[in-house]
Design an enzyme around this catalytic site. Sequence first.
Site, PDB file in Angstrom:
ATOM      1  N   HIS A 164      -9.185  12.717  11.912  1.00 34.00           N
ATOM      2  CA  HIS A 164      -8.703  13.700  11.020  1.00 34.00           C
ATOM      3  C   HIS A 164      -8.208  13.081   9.770  1.00 34.00           C
ATOM      4  CE1 HIS A 164      -8.291  16.958  14.069  1.00 34.00           C
ATOM      5  NE2 HIS A 164      -9.425  17.392  13.468  1.00 34.00           N
ATOM      6  N   CYS A 260       0.237  16.665  12.899  1.00 31.13           N
ATOM      7  CA  CYS A 260      -0.696  17.651  13.387  1.00 31.13           C
ATOM      8  C   CYS A 260      -0.101  18.524  14.249  1.00 31.13           C
ATOM      9  CB  CYS A 260      -1.409  16.733  14.691  1.00 31.13           C
ATOM     10  SG  CYS A 260      -2.307  15.266  14.128  1.00 31.13           S
TER      11      CYS A 260
HETATM   12  N1  ARG Z   1      -6.553  15.965  20.589  1.00 32.67           N
HETATM   13  C1  ARG Z   1      -6.755  16.827  19.347  1.00 32.67           C
HETATM   14  C2  ARG Z   1      -8.086  16.796  18.921  1.00 32.67           C
HETATM   15  O1  ARG Z   1      -8.701  15.858  19.189  1.00 32.67           O
HETATM   16  C3  ARG Z   1      -5.905  16.325  18.461  1.00 32.67           C
HETATM   17  C4  ARG Z   1      -5.620  16.999  17.076  1.00 32.67           C
HETATM   18  C5  ARG Z   1      -4.800  16.112  16.200  1.00 32.67           C
HETATM   19  N2  ARG Z   1      -4.541  16.999  14.931  1.00 32.67           N
HETATM   20  C6  ARG Z   1      -4.829  16.390  13.513  1.00 32.67           C
HETATM   21  N3  ARG Z   1      -4.486  17.330  12.760  1.00 32.67           N
HETATM   22  N4  ARG Z   1      -4.976  15.287  13.417  1.00 32.67           N
HETATM   23  O2  ARG Z   1      -8.476  17.578  17.985  1.00 32.67           O
END
Ligand code: ARG
Length: 266
Positions: A164, A260
């Site tokens: 992300h 996050c």
């Molecule tokens: N386990 C989650 C996923 O893989 C973590 C999300 C983290 N969120 C972020 N905005 N980076 O989607």
Amino acid sequence: MSRLLVCPPDFFGIEYEINPWMRLSNRVDHARAVAQWQILMGIFEKDLGVVLERLSPVPGLPDLVFTANAGLVVGRTAVVSRFRYPERQREETHVEQWFREQGYEVVRIEAGLHFEGAGDLLGFSDTWFGGYRQRSDIGVYPILSERFHREIIPLELVDSRFYHLDTCFCPLSGGELLYYPTAFDRYGRQVIAERIPDELRFAVPDEEAITFACNAVCVGKHVVLPAGCPTTQVWLHSRGYVTHPVLLDEFIKSGGAAKCLTLALD
Ligand code: ARG
């Protein structure tokens, strides 16, 4: 006054593997995760005066805690995410309902295009940057750019650990940027360098990038970031920021940290 959407970690855990950080064998210590989350929330509420809106947790939705991925909020409009993986698509109706109850105008991206909300779309007031390839699709950005009258610069994410944009790119209130150059291709690095002057950019070192230094929340001159990022903190201090490190290793097991766990509502 800032408002953030958060979701208590009652049902947080590692129940599937959709990024390289997640290992089913690496179990979350629930009590520790709850304690870390509460400390983080205490910093926002008590130290920074942020107003927290709480989304109710749902059994079977272990990643709902990562509200950055709920969607994107611009004024009274909320764009609900369209997750890439079925494991997280189950969150969509829950957050859509919350936005509707709160009176937001809800926008849905057409089916077939993926968009993971403020986890992939972030930036400065006039220019936004959109991460794509790992989770969101590049095709959503022209649509959102037209809708919100903002320039959106797409940035390809080439390192699966930084899936992300908010894991490797953190715009700050004074126009500065924390980022991890290795997460981008040559073109992306060039665009970033053209847009943000050298002296305003801090390339976090490898060991702090994997400690999620870029997954920080900036509120005015305060930056809340994961513990274990001393070099990044020194740079932030040199730019006049006050830093608030928080231990978030239970959430890093899932590939997420401070940023996050929040969604900006204004
Ligand atoms: N386990 C989650 C996923 O893989 C973590 C999300 C983290 N969120 C972020 N905005 N980076 O989607």
